[in-house]
Design a protein around this motif. Structure first.
Motif, PDB file in Angstrom:
ATOM      1  N   VAL A  49      30.571  48.951 -17.025  1.00  0.00           N
ATOM      2  CA  VAL A  49      32.052  49.563 -17.224  1.00  0.00           C
ATOM      3  C   VAL A  49      33.016  48.486 -17.624  1.00  0.00           C
ATOM      4  O   VAL A  49      33.533  48.747 -18.738  1.00  0.00           O
ATOM      5  CB  VAL A  49      32.483  50.030 -15.823  1.00  0.00           C
ATOM      6  N   ALA A  50      32.775  47.288 -17.050  1.00  0.00           N
ATOM      7  CA  ALA A  50      33.937  46.319 -17.460  1.00  0.00           C
ATOM      8  C   ALA A  50      33.488  45.835 -18.937  1.00  0.00           C
ATOM      9  O   ALA A  50      34.264  45.284 -19.818  1.00  0.00           O
ATOM     10  CB  ALA A  50      33.798  44.982 -16.631  1.00  0.00           C
ATOM     11  N   GLY A  51      31.962  45.800 -19.269  1.00  0.00           N
ATOM     12  CA  GLY A  51      31.454  45.353 -20.356  1.00  0.00           C
ATOM     13  C   GLY A  51      32.167  46.275 -21.739  1.00  0.00           C
ATOM     14  O   GLY A  51      32.419  45.990 -22.808  1.00  0.00           O
ATOM     15  N   ILE A  52      32.184  47.490 -21.196  1.00  0.00           N
ATOM     16  CA  ILE A  52      32.576  48.582 -22.391  1.00  0.00           C
ATOM     17  C   ILE A  52      34.011  48.225 -22.718  1.00  0.00           C
ATOM     18  O   ILE A  52      34.318  48.279 -23.684  1.00  0.00           O
ATOM     19  CB  ILE A  52      32.096  49.964 -21.767  1.00  0.00           C
ATOM     20  N   LEU A  53      34.665  47.976 -21.719  1.00  0.00           N
ATOM     21  CA  LEU A  53      36.428  47.726 -22.066  1.00  0.00           C
ATOM     22  C   LEU A  53      36.490  46.525 -22.511  1.00  0.00           C
ATOM     23  O   LEU A  53      37.288  46.406 -23.646  1.00  0.00           O
ATOM     24  CB  LEU A  53      36.939  47.699 -20.335  1.00  0.00           C
ATOM     25  N   TRP A  54      35.714  45.574 -22.112  1.00  0.00           N
ATOM     26  CA  TRP A  54      35.905  44.006 -22.719  1.00  0.00           C
ATOM     27  C   TRP A  54      35.655  44.236 -24.410  1.00  0.00           C
ATOM     28  O   TRP A  54      36.414  43.932 -25.187  1.00  0.00           O
ATOM     29  CB  TRP A  54      34.974  43.185 -22.356  1.00  0.00           C
ATOM     30  N   ILE A  55      34.374  44.839 -24.678  1.00  0.00           N
ATOM     31  CA  ILE A  55      33.807  44.761 -25.986  1.00  0.00           C
ATOM     32  C   ILE A  55      34.515  45.795 -26.767  1.00  0.00           C
ATOM     33  O   ILE A  55      34.647  45.793 -27.966  1.00  0.00           O
ATOM     34  CB  ILE A  55      32.238  45.121 -26.185  1.00  0.00           C
ATOM     35  N   GLY A  56      34.989  47.024 -26.109  1.00  0.00           N
ATOM     36  CA  GLY A  56      35.768  47.957 -26.787  1.00  0.00           C
ATOM     37  C   GLY A  56      37.080  47.603 -27.436  1.00  0.00           C
ATOM     38  O   GLY A  56      37.598  47.696 -28.449  1.00  0.00           O
ATOM     39  N   LEU A  57      37.845  46.561 -26.426  1.00  0.00           N
ATOM     40  CA  LEU A  57      38.979  46.048 -26.982  1.00  0.00           C
ATOM     41  C   LEU A  57      38.851  44.916 -27.899  1.00  0.00           C
ATOM     42  O   LEU A  57      39.618  44.961 -28.895  1.00  0.00           O
ATOM     43  CB  LEU A  57      39.590  45.459 -25.658  1.00  0.00           C
ATOM     44  N   LEU A  58      37.706  44.339 -27.758  1.00  0.00           N
ATOM     45  CA  LEU A  58      37.307  43.216 -28.977  1.00  0.00           C
ATOM     46  C   LEU A  58      37.350  44.069 -30.389  1.00  0.00           C
ATOM     47  O   LEU A  58      37.883  43.477 -31.310  1.00  0.00           O
ATOM     48  CB  LEU A  58      36.096  42.621 -28.619  1.00  0.00           C
ATOM     49  N   TYR A  59      36.529  45.267 -30.249  1.00  0.00           N
ATOM     50  CA  TYR A  59      36.594  45.826 -31.467  1.00  0.00           C
ATOM     51  C   TYR A  59      37.790  46.688 -31.837  1.00  0.00           C
ATOM     52  O   TYR A  59      38.110  46.568 -33.104  1.00  0.00           O
ATOM     53  CB  TYR A  59      35.300  47.161 -31.310  1.00  0.00           C
ATOM     54  N   TYR A  60      38.741  46.916 -31.050  1.00  0.00           N
ATOM     55  CA  TYR A  60      39.838  47.446 -31.336  1.00  0.00           C
ATOM     56  C   TYR A  60      40.827  46.173 -32.166  1.00  0.00           C
ATOM     57  O   TYR A  60      41.373  46.623 -33.234  1.00  0.00           O
ATOM     58  CB  TYR A  60      40.701  47.902 -30.137  1.00  0.00           C
ATOM     59  N   PHE A  61      40.599  44.998 -31.365  1.00  0.00           N
ATOM     60  CA  PHE A  61      41.327  44.034 -32.075  1.00  0.00           C
ATOM     61  C   PHE A  61      41.156  43.768 -33.330  1.00  0.00           C
ATOM     62  O   PHE A  61      41.795  43.661 -34.481  1.00  0.00           O
ATOM     63  CB  PHE A  61      41.340  42.842 -31.246  1.00  0.00           C
ATOM     64  N   PHE A  92      41.843  42.984 -21.597  1.00  0.00           N
ATOM     65  CA  PHE A  92      40.637  42.218 -22.582  1.00  0.00           C
ATOM     66  C   PHE A  92      40.090  40.930 -21.594  1.00  0.00           C
ATOM     67  O   PHE A  92      38.994  40.879 -21.523  1.00  0.00           O
ATOM     68  CB  PHE A  92      41.421  41.893 -23.946  1.00  0.00           C
ATOM     69  N   ARG A  93      40.913  40.229 -21.214  1.00  0.00           N
ATOM     70  CA  ARG A  93      40.669  38.894 -20.755  1.00  0.00           C
ATOM     71  C   ARG A  93      40.052  39.148 -19.203  1.00  0.00           C
ATOM     72  O   ARG A  93      39.217  38.512 -18.831  1.00  0.00           O
ATOM     73  CB  ARG A  93      41.772  37.860 -20.609  1.00  0.00           C
ATOM     74  N   TRP A  94      40.662  40.093 -18.477  1.00  0.00           N
ATOM     75  CA  TRP A  94      40.070  40.407 -17.145  1.00  0.00           C
ATOM     76  C   TRP A  94      38.806  41.239 -17.157  1.00  0.00           C
ATOM     77  O   TRP A  94      37.937  40.871 -16.445  1.00  0.00           O
ATOM     78  CB  TRP A  94      41.343  41.083 -15.961  1.00  0.00           C
ATOM     79  N   SER A  95      38.806  42.009 -18.027  1.00  0.00           N
ATOM     80  CA  SER A  95      37.445  42.843 -18.156  1.00  0.00           C
ATOM     81  C   SER A  95      36.394  41.648 -18.590  1.00  0.00           C
ATOM     82  O   SER A  95      35.191  42.015 -18.123  1.00  0.00           O
ATOM     83  CB  SER A  95      37.646  43.864 -19.231  1.00  0.00           C
ATOM     84  N   ALA A  96      36.698  40.905 -19.161  1.00  0.00           N
ATOM     85  CA  ALA A  96      35.752  39.699 -19.759  1.00  0.00           C
ATOM     86  C   ALA A  96      35.287  39.062 -18.559  1.00  0.00           C
ATOM     87  O   ALA A  96      33.963  38.735 -18.469  1.00  0.00           O
ATOM     88  CB  ALA A  96      36.347  38.782 -20.858  1.00  0.00           C
ATOM     89  N   LEU A  97      36.269  38.684 -17.803  1.00  0.00           N
ATOM     90  CA  LEU A  97      35.748  37.826 -16.329  1.00  0.00           C
ATOM     91  C   LEU A  97      34.680  38.762 -15.539  1.00  0.00           C
ATOM     92  O   LEU A  97      33.737  38.386 -15.032  1.00  0.00           O
ATOM     93  CB  LEU A  97      36.958  37.479 -15.819  1.00  0.00           C
ATOM     94  N   VAL A  98      35.298  40.006 -15.341  1.00  0.00           N
ATOM     95  CA  VAL A  98      34.527  40.674 -14.479  1.00  0.00           C
ATOM     96  C   VAL A  98      33.101  41.125 -15.094  1.00  0.00           C
ATOM     97  O   VAL A  98      32.014  41.293 -14.318  1.00  0.00           O
ATOM     98  CB  VAL A  98      35.147  42.205 -14.308  1.00  0.00           C
ATOM     99  N   THR A  99      32.981  41.216 -16.416  1.00  0.00           N
ATOM    100  CA  THR A  99      31.940  41.664 -17.031  1.00  0.00           C
ATOM    101  C   THR A  99      30.795  40.576 -16.868  1.00  0.00           C
ATOM    102  O   THR A  99      29.771  40.666 -16.372  1.00  0.00           O
ATOM    103  CB  THR A  99      31.890  41.766 -18.586  1.00  0.00           C
TER     104      THR A  99
END
Length: 206
Positions: A49-61, A92-99
């Motif tokens: 779940v955290a990874g989807i948010l992290w990478i999803g935001l990376l792709y949004y940017f 983005f940054r907190w989902s990266a940490l949790v992932t």
């Protein structure tokens, strides 16, 4: 229903609640019940779940914001830089940490020997010494760690300057924006090899 869905926080909390019910149901029918294997499954769920948010935001940017910003009229850019970007960077940054933390926790719940094999690219000698599956998984894990360090050590500090959260002169702001962009593009570059390692390993070797 429309009233519920109109509120982001309520919708998301309800989604977590429904997921929690399903997680509990899986625990009741799992072969070992609520054992270490179940804990590993829960950690893997958090990781995904955290990874989807992290990478999803990376792709949004990279797919949207960085590409579109130059074409936005100057008077409209503050809407992105003052409101949208800081909020996106928070998640983005907190989902990266949790992932990363959840992923490492999953790895270590599979045993210290397994974790050492992955982290050493299969060279630790604790299981099947030199096994190429650990080499490939290790590449994925270390790419994720590099990406995480990039988020917190390069992208976020420079974005704070670029967005005016930390006040600097115009030259430093422009330089920071470019460094943050290059850091984000680096993570975009590394993301598909990292995801390939994760998905292929889990599918082929479990």
């Amino acid at each position: 229903m429309a009233r519920l869905l109109s509120n982001f926080r309520t919708t998301f909390l309800l989604s977590i609640l429904l997921a929690g019910v399903m997680i509990f149901a899986f625990g009741r029918i799992a072969p070992g019940g609520f054992d270490l294997g179940f804990a590993q499954a829960v950690l893997r769920w958090v990781h995904v779940v955290a990874g989807i948010l992290w990478i999803g935001l990376l792709y949004y940017f990279n797919f949207v914001q960085i590409r579109v910003m130059p074409s936005i009229p100057a008077e409209l850019k503050p809407a992105v830089s003052k409101h949208i970007a800081p909020e996106a960077l928070f998640w983005f940054r907190w989902s990266a940490l949790v992932t990363v933390l959840a992923g490492l926790a999953v790895m270590f719940t599979r045993g210290h020997a397994y974790a050492m094999e992955v982290l050493s690219f299969g060279l630790a000698g604790g299981l099947n010494a030199g096994d190429q599956q650990f080499t490939l998984m290790g590449i994925g894990v270390w790419l994720a760690i590099v990406m995480f360090l990039n988020v917190w050590g390069l992208i976020w500090p420079n974005q704070k300057r670029a967005l005016g959260i930390v006040v600097v002169d115009d030259d430093k702001k422009a330089k920071a924006a470019r460094v943050a962009m290059l850091g984000s593009r680096t993570n975009l570059l590394l993301s598909l090899p990292m995801l390939t390692a994760m998905a292929m390993y889990q599918t082929l070797f479990g």
